[in-house]
Design an enzyme around this catalytic site. Structure first.
Site, mmCIF file in Angstrom:
data_model
loop_
_atom_site.group_PDB
_atom_site.id
_atom_site.type_symbol
_atom_site.label_atom_id
_atom_site.label_comp_id
_atom_site.label_asym_id
_atom_site.label_seq_id
_atom_site.Cartn_x
_atom_site.Cartn_y
_atom_site.Cartn_z
ATOM 1 N N ARG A 13 3.783 -11.832 5.092
ATOM 2 C CA ARG A 13 2.525 -11.984 4.575
ATOM 3 C C ARG A 13 2.349 -12.957 3.441
ATOM 4 N NH1 ARG A 13 -0.372 -6.351 3.505
ATOM 5 N NH2 ARG A 13 -0.910 -7.042 1.424
ATOM 6 N N ARG A 27 9.235 -7.201 3.869
ATOM 7 C CA ARG A 27 8.146 -6.796 4.886
ATOM 8 C C ARG A 27 7.918 -7.919 5.943
ATOM 9 N NH1 ARG A 27 2.694 -4.310 2.936
ATOM 10 N NH2 ARG A 27 2.607 -6.191 1.491
ATOM 11 N N ARG A 79 0.144 -9.386 -8.234
ATOM 12 C CA ARG A 79 -0.379 -7.937 -7.760
ATOM 13 C C ARG A 79 0.018 -6.827 -8.562
ATOM 14 N NH1 ARG A 79 1.723 -8.575 -2.056
ATOM 15 N NH2 ARG A 79 0.652 -6.496 -1.538
ATOM 16 N N ARG A 99 -10.073 0.628 -5.590
ATOM 17 C CA ARG A 99 -8.931 -0.026 -6.585
ATOM 18 C C ARG A 99 -9.565 -0.316 -8.067
ATOM 19 N NH1 ARG A 99 -6.040 -2.325 -2.099
ATOM 20 N NH2 ARG A 99 -4.227 -3.460 -3.033
ATOM 21 N N LYS A 145 1.864 3.023 1.242
ATOM 22 C CA LYS A 145 0.675 3.645 1.465
ATOM 23 C C LYS A 145 0.047 3.392 3.061
ATOM 24 C CE LYS A 145 -1.700 1.103 -1.263
ATOM 25 N NZ LYS A 145 -0.655 0.108 -1.983
HETATM 26 P P1 AP5 Z 1 3.443 -0.668 3.273
HETATM 27 O O1 AP5 Z 1 3.044 0.637 3.955
HETATM 28 O O2 AP5 Z 1 2.973 -1.945 3.941
HETATM 29 O O3 AP5 Z 1 3.113 -0.816 1.571
HETATM 30 P P2 AP5 Z 1 1.369 -0.644 1.099
HETATM 31 O O4 AP5 Z 1 1.799 0.234 -0.173
HETATM 32 O O5 AP5 Z 1 0.333 -0.530 2.038
HETATM 33 O O6 AP5 Z 1 1.705 -2.122 0.443
HETATM 34 P P3 AP5 Z 1 0.493 -3.346 0.706
HETATM 35 O O7 AP5 Z 1 0.945 -4.708 0.066
HETATM 36 O O8 AP5 Z 1 0.031 -3.518 1.884
HETATM 37 O O9 AP5 Z 1 -0.480 -2.771 -0.618
HETATM 38 P P4 AP5 Z 1 -1.480 -3.676 -1.163
HETATM 39 O O10 AP5 Z 1 -2.373 -2.379 -1.737
HETATM 40 O O11 AP5 Z 1 -0.846 -4.431 -2.375
HETATM 41 O O12 AP5 Z 1 -2.320 -4.459 -0.224
HETATM 42 P P5 AP5 Z 1 -3.551 -4.392 0.807
HETATM 43 O O13 AP5 Z 1 -3.390 -4.952 1.923
HETATM 44 O O14 AP5 Z 1 -4.090 -3.298 0.489
HETATM 45 O O15 AP5 Z 1 5.177 -0.928 3.107
HETATM 46 C C1 AP5 Z 1 5.621 -2.078 2.320
HETATM 47 C C2 AP5 Z 1 6.995 -2.153 3.221
HETATM 48 O O16 AP5 Z 1 7.975 -1.340 2.785
HETATM 49 C C3 AP5 Z 1 7.057 -2.441 4.700
HETATM 50 O O17 AP5 Z 1 7.881 -3.530 5.208
HETATM 51 C C4 AP5 Z 1 7.358 -1.133 5.218
HETATM 52 O O18 AP5 Z 1 7.968 -1.061 6.381
HETATM 53 C C5 AP5 Z 1 8.646 -0.461 4.091
HETATM 54 N N1 AP5 Z 1 8.328 0.727 3.879
HETATM 55 C C6 AP5 Z 1 7.407 1.676 3.981
HETATM 56 N N2 AP5 Z 1 7.789 2.789 3.536
HETATM 57 C C7 AP5 Z 1 9.170 2.944 3.251
HETATM 58 C C8 AP5 Z 1 10.221 3.807 2.842
HETATM 59 N N3 AP5 Z 1 9.795 5.065 2.449
HETATM 60 N N4 AP5 Z 1 11.439 3.299 2.690
HETATM 61 C C9 AP5 Z 1 11.614 2.053 2.899
HETATM 62 N N5 AP5 Z 1 10.672 0.952 3.290
HETATM 63 C C10 AP5 Z 1 9.453 1.543 3.449
HETATM 64 O O19 AP5 Z 1 -4.241 -5.388 -0.145
HETATM 65 C C11 AP5 Z 1 -4.197 -7.048 -0.153
HETATM 66 C C12 AP5 Z 1 -5.163 -7.717 -0.969
HETATM 67 O O20 AP5 Z 1 -6.318 -7.563 -0.283
HETATM 68 C C13 AP5 Z 1 -5.165 -7.243 -2.353
HETATM 69 O O21 AP5 Z 1 -4.330 -8.009 -3.159
HETATM 70 C C14 AP5 Z 1 -6.811 -7.656 -2.799
HETATM 71 O O22 AP5 Z 1 -6.670 -8.917 -2.947
HETATM 72 C C15 AP5 Z 1 -7.257 -7.368 -1.446
HETATM 73 N N6 AP5 Z 1 -7.903 -6.057 -1.311
HETATM 74 C C16 AP5 Z 1 -7.615 -4.977 -0.495
HETATM 75 N N7 AP5 Z 1 -8.388 -3.743 -1.008
HETATM 76 C C17 AP5 Z 1 -8.940 -4.223 -1.999
HETATM 77 C C18 AP5 Z 1 -9.922 -3.721 -2.965
HETATM 78 N N8 AP5 Z 1 -10.352 -2.180 -2.657
HETATM 79 N N9 AP5 Z 1 -10.678 -4.200 -3.937
HETATM 80 C C19 AP5 Z 1 -10.402 -5.630 -4.151
HETATM 81 N N10 AP5 Z 1 -9.610 -6.177 -3.298
HETATM 82 C C20 AP5 Z 1 -9.042 -5.478 -2.363
#
Ligand code: AP5
Length: 217
Positions: A160, A127, A171, A88, A13
């Site tokens: 991370r 990552r 998660r 979320r 995403k």
């Molecule tokens: P990447 O693009 O980083 O994936 P992502 O879907 O953004 O993954 P996240 O882990 O960041 O999502 P998340 O929702 O768990 O974390 P967030 O930061 O929002 O890609 C991942 C890897 O794959 C990278 O290495 C990339 O290079 C590679 N890649 C990408 N596309 C590819 C492809 N097509 N082919 C091959 N490789 C590829 O949230 C973190 C924490 O914050 C949560 O756990 C929670 O505690 C808190 N939080 C955040 N938002 C909220 C909310 N709304 N409510 C409550 N808590 C929240």
């Protein structure tokens, strides 16, 4: 254009939101990025959020809703934005609906990214993130030119803390129990569009462009 990107951790995403934000010239608003910045800065918000994030749990709804309320009022968001990782939970989605209707606005499209668990875990375990400019790499599929060093700002790349295997499992569980109900929530108003998250970044980018093309035309 106002867009929401939802999907499991590691589906890509953030990577796709960044590419589309540049192409549409609108900001990518990631609650995860905002919370991580607060943790790095050691603010009261960061100290509170860290407890939840390190355990793979969601930060309380009222905290993230407050963050989004302030952020979408910023001048750079007046022509639209991509919400990456928000909402979320159903209460977050309901709060967003109210916030937008108070402004006479709505969401144009919700992109729901989908991918099998094995590939999610592979993407998360490889990552690497830049603590300076926040660029995201993958040791196999998107490696930096020099191993461990950011191409853009020369900083040393980091893993991370929530990408540790036990936290990743938690998660994924939290995503299934608390975030998947959003799919039915957004399916009701016709804005929902499924995006197959498999394949290269470029292949997925083309699917994303196609999903938003009809909003623009
Ligand atoms: P990447 O693009 O980083 O994936 P992502 O879907 O953004 O993954 P996240 O882990 O960041 O999502 P998340 O929702 O768990 O974390 P967030 O930061 O929002 O890609 C991942 C890897 O794959 C990278 O290495 C990339 O290079 C590679 N890649 C990408 N596309 C590819 C492809 N097509 N082919 C091959 N490789 C590829 O949230 C973190 C924490 O914050 C949560 O756990 C929670 O505690 C808190 N939080 C955040 N938002 C909220 C909310 N709304 N409510 C409550 N808590 C929240």
């Amino acid at each position: 254009m106002r867009l929401i990107f939802i999907g499991p951790p590691g589906v890509g995403k953030g990577t796709q939101a960044q590419l589309l934000a540049v192409s549409l010239k609108i900001p990518k608003i990631s609650t995860g990025d905002i919370l991580r910045e607060a943790v790095e800065e050691g603010t009261a918000l960061g100290r509170e959020a860290k407890r939840f994030m390190d355990g793979g749990k969601l930060v309380p709804d009222e905290v993230v809703v407050g963050i989004i309320r302030d952020r979408i009022d910023a001048p750079d968001a007046k022509d639209g934005y991509i919400l990456d990782g928000f909402p979320r939970t159903i209460p977050q989605a309901e709060a967003l609906t109210v916030m937008l209707s108070e402004r006479g606005e709505g969401i144009d499209r919700v992109l729901n990214f989908d991918l099998g668990d094995e590939e999610l875990v592979r993407r998360l375990s490889g990552r690497r993130s830049c603590p300076g400019c926040k660029s995201v790499y993958h040791v196999d599929s998107a490696p930096p030119k020099k191993p461990g060093i950011c191409d853009r700002c020369d900083a040393s790349l980091m893993t991370r803390s929530d990408d540790e295997p036990g936290t990743v499992r938690k998660r994924l569980e939290v995503f299934r129990s608390q975030t998947t109900p959003l799919i039915a929530f957004y399916a009701k108003n016709g804005a929902l569009h499924r995006v197959d998250g498999s394949g290269s970044v470029e292949v997925v980018r083309r699917r994303v462009e196609e999903a938003v093309r009809t909003v623009r035309s």
